[in-house]
Design an enzyme around this catalytic site. Structure first.
Site, PDB file in Angstrom:
ATOM      1  N   TYR A 152      -2.515  -9.498  16.035  1.00 22.86           N
ATOM      2  CA  TYR A 152      -1.457  -9.001  16.913  1.00 22.86           C
ATOM      3  C   TYR A 152      -1.319  -9.897  18.150  1.00 22.86           C
ATOM      4  O   TYR A 152      -0.366  -9.758  18.908  1.00 22.86           O
ATOM      5  CB  TYR A 152      -1.749  -7.551  17.309  1.00 22.86           C
ATOM      6  CG  TYR A 152      -1.892  -6.663  16.075  1.00 22.86           C
ATOM      7  CD1 TYR A 152      -0.762  -6.176  15.430  1.00 22.86           C
ATOM      8  CD2 TYR A 152      -3.144  -6.390  15.525  1.00 22.86           C
ATOM      9  CE1 TYR A 152      -0.878  -5.419  14.273  1.00 22.86           C
ATOM     10  CE2 TYR A 152      -3.275  -5.638  14.365  1.00 22.86           C
ATOM     11  CZ  TYR A 152      -2.138  -5.160  13.743  1.00 22.86           C
ATOM     12  OH  TYR A 152      -2.254  -4.428  12.589  1.00 22.86           O
TER      13      TYR A 152
ATOM     14  N   LYS B 162     -12.405  -5.265   2.211  1.00 19.21           N
ATOM     15  CA  LYS B 162     -11.833  -4.392   3.233  1.00 19.21           C
ATOM     16  C   LYS B 162     -12.772  -3.218   3.448  1.00 19.21           C
ATOM     17  O   LYS B 162     -12.994  -2.410   2.547  1.00 19.21           O
ATOM     18  CB  LYS B 162     -10.462  -3.900   2.796  1.00 19.21           C
ATOM     19  CG  LYS B 162      -9.852  -2.908   3.772  1.00 19.21           C
ATOM     20  CD  LYS B 162      -8.399  -2.624   3.466  1.00 19.21           C
ATOM     21  CE  LYS B 162      -7.866  -1.529   4.360  1.00 19.21           C
ATOM     22  NZ  LYS B 162      -6.475  -1.220   4.084  1.00 19.21           N
TER      23      LYS B 162
ATOM     24  N   CYS C 123       0.874  -1.176   0.000  1.00 20.92           N
ATOM     25  CA  CYS C 123       0.000   0.000   0.000  1.00 20.92           C
ATOM     26  C   CYS C 123       0.906   1.219   0.000  1.00 20.92           C
ATOM     27  O   CYS C 123       2.083   1.119   0.338  1.00 20.92           O
ATOM     28  CB  CYS C 123      -0.903   0.023   1.232  1.00 20.92           C
ATOM     29  SG  CYS C 123      -2.227   1.252   1.132  1.00 20.92           S
TER      30      CYS C 123
ATOM     31  N   GLU D 142     -16.475  -8.118  -4.853  1.00 21.23           N
ATOM     32  CA  GLU D 142     -15.045  -7.759  -4.820  1.00 21.23           C
ATOM     33  C   GLU D 142     -14.173  -9.010  -4.751  1.00 21.23           C
ATOM     34  O   GLU D 142     -13.127  -9.094  -5.397  1.00 21.23           O
ATOM     35  CB  GLU D 142     -14.733  -6.883  -3.595  1.00 21.23           C
ATOM     36  CG  GLU D 142     -15.321  -5.480  -3.637  1.00 21.23           C
ATOM     37  CD  GLU D 142     -14.457  -4.509  -4.444  1.00 21.23           C
ATOM     38  OE1 GLU D 142     -13.409  -4.925  -4.979  1.00 21.23           O
ATOM     39  OE2 GLU D 142     -14.838  -3.327  -4.525  1.00 21.23           O
TER      40      GLU D 142
ATOM     41  N   LYS E 205     -11.627  -8.129   6.177  1.00 17.56           N
ATOM     42  CA  LYS E 205     -11.030  -7.226   7.167  1.00 17.56           C
ATOM     43  C   LYS E 205     -11.965  -6.072   7.467  1.00 17.56           C
ATOM     44  O   LYS E 205     -12.465  -5.476   6.514  1.00 17.56           O
ATOM     45  CB  LYS E 205      -9.712  -6.699   6.590  1.00 17.56           C
ATOM     46  CG  LYS E 205      -9.045  -5.623   7.408  1.00 17.56           C
ATOM     47  CD  LYS E 205      -7.811  -5.134   6.732  1.00 17.56           C
ATOM     48  CE  LYS E 205      -7.245  -3.977   7.519  1.00 17.56           C
ATOM     49  NZ  LYS E 205      -6.375  -3.158   6.738  1.00 17.56           N
TER      50      LYS E 205
HETATM   51  C1  PBG Z   1      -3.347   0.049   4.770  1.00 18.50           C
HETATM   52  C2  PBG Z   1      -3.685  -0.834   5.902  1.00 18.50           C
HETATM   53  C3  PBG Z   1      -4.447  -0.503   7.029  1.00 18.50           C
HETATM   54  C4  PBG Z   1      -4.474  -1.642   7.847  1.00 18.50           C
HETATM   55  C5  PBG Z   1      -3.747  -2.631   7.185  1.00 18.50           C
HETATM   56  N1  PBG Z   1      -3.291  -2.111   5.986  1.00 18.50           N
HETATM   57  C6  PBG Z   1      -5.036   0.780   7.460  1.00 18.50           C
HETATM   58  C7  PBG Z   1      -6.021   1.499   6.642  1.00 18.50           C
HETATM   59  O1  PBG Z   1      -6.583   0.988   5.664  1.00 18.50           O
HETATM   60  O2  PBG Z   1      -6.233   2.656   6.993  1.00 18.50           O
HETATM   61  C8  PBG Z   1      -5.161  -1.735   9.172  1.00 18.50           C
HETATM   62  C9  PBG Z   1      -4.720  -2.852  10.047  1.00 18.50           C
HETATM   63  C10 PBG Z   1      -5.145  -2.723  11.477  1.00 18.50           C
HETATM   64  O3  PBG Z   1      -5.953  -1.867  11.880  1.00 18.50           O
HETATM   65  O4  PBG Z   1      -4.620  -3.524  12.256  1.00 18.50           O
HETATM   66  N2  PBG Z   1      -1.993  -0.038   4.437  1.00 18.50           N
END
Ligand code: PBG
Length: 319
Positions: A306, A188, A108, A226, A241
């Site tokens: 985590y 997501k 990302c 998606e 997610k």
């Molecule tokens: C974007 C990304 C995010 C998370 C993982 N990859 C944040 C977002 O989309 O703002 C969130 C992961 C988490 O909250 O543990 N690179």
């Protein structure tokens, strides 16, 4: 019922072998800084990442997902594909030291852009800002390729631009890296559950939000669409997610698709449990186990969490 009898008929289990631990790595040679909203989680220098990886491996966690924290950010997020960026260096070192470890990388731009958005930003009609989807694809492909060249086993695009899986698949195949798998953050949602992560990764958008490309929490069919699209584009595994608030989506994805399915138990799912447990309001370990097990019951194969290391230490044989 006796425990052994109960276990005979148990439907869902969670073993450490199903866990992926997300870790944050910086460009610094060493050092660790605890993330205030995520007690027990750290921004790790390169050397400290190796130590952490060793602890995970020893606990029986088979896989890591890396997020990079660049020393400098710019409007294009050019640190994302730097040959000697935090993630690229970390992947090379990890694969050298722990050849059996599964190394995944988050793909990302938001951790690397000065504005904190997941793609290039431009002025659209009427002067309002918008994310430039198509010009961003090439940068994401370049980023994924740099991770694969460093030795990543799995690249995980989390940006939610349209067409990114196809762009990444094409770039990998062209470079002879067809064996690198793509775990797509396919469903997501635009979620408040990412709050602590944005502090951890310094990636909160400086203006606007992510609702133009992340999904509306009210939508279910959109998630299934998606996921089908990402499979067509060449994704090897699909992700839902966040996890906890979207168990229904996981269940439907399990029933509909044959591909391996991942659930990401995101930052606030961890922080909520830690905060309540610190006040003595809940039994943190029991809450953790029940939350993660619910994702297995709903149909997830792998779980990104985590809690990975502490779960594995508490339940070496699974539970
Ligand atoms: C974007 C990304 C995010 C998370 C993982 N990859 C944040 C977002 O989309 O703002 C969130 C992961 C988490 O909250 O543990 N690179």
């Amino acid at each position: 019922m006796r425990p052994a009898l109960r276990a005979l008929a148990r439907e869902a289990w969670l073993r450490p072998a199903n866990l992926v631990a997300p870790l944050f790595v910086t460009e610094a040679a060493r050092g660790r800084r605890e993330i205030p909203s995520m007690p027990g989680q750290f921004q790790l220098g390169q050397g400290d990442l190796l130590k952490e990886a060793e602890e995970h491996a020893r606990a029986g966690v088979p896989a890591l997902l890396l997020f990079g924290l660049p020393a400098r950010k710019d409007a294009r997020g050019s640190g994302a594909w730097a040959r000697n960026g935090a993630v690229q260096r970390a992947v090379r070192a990890l694969k050298r030291r722990f050849p059996g470890l599964v190394v995944m990388t988050d793909v990302c731009l938001c951790e690397y852009t000065s504005h904190g958005h997941c793609g290039l930003v431009r002025r659209g009609r009427g002067g309002a800002f918008e994310i430039a989807n198509d010009p961003t694809l090439e940068l994401l492909a370049r980023t994924a390729l740099s991770h694969a060249e460093a030795g990543a086993d799995v690249v995980a695009p989390s940006d939610m631009m349209d067409g990114r899986v196809a762009a990444i698949r094409a770039a990998l195949d062209k470079a002879g890296l067809g064996n690198t798998a793509i775990l797509s953050y396919a469903a997501k949602y635009a979620s408040a559950f990412y709050g602590p992560f944005r502090e951890a990764a310094g990636s909160a958008p400086s203006f606007g939000d992510r609702r133009s490309h992340q999904m509306d929490p009210g939508n279910r069919r959109e998630a299934l669409r998606e996921m089908a699209l990402d499979l067509e584009e060449g994704a090897d595994m699909l992700m839902v997610k966040p996890g906890l608030a979207y168990l229904d989506i996981l269940r439907e994805a399990r029933d509909r698709f044959e591909a391996p399915l991942a659930a990401y138990s995101v930052s606030a799912e961890y922080s909520m449990v830690k905060a309540a447990a610190a006040r003595g309001w809940v039994d943190g370990g029991a809450l953790r186990d029940e939350i993660l097990l619910s994702m297995r019951r709903a149909g997830a194969d792998l779980i990104l969490t985590y809690f990975a290391k502490e779960y594995a230490l508490d339940h070496p044989q699974g539970a």
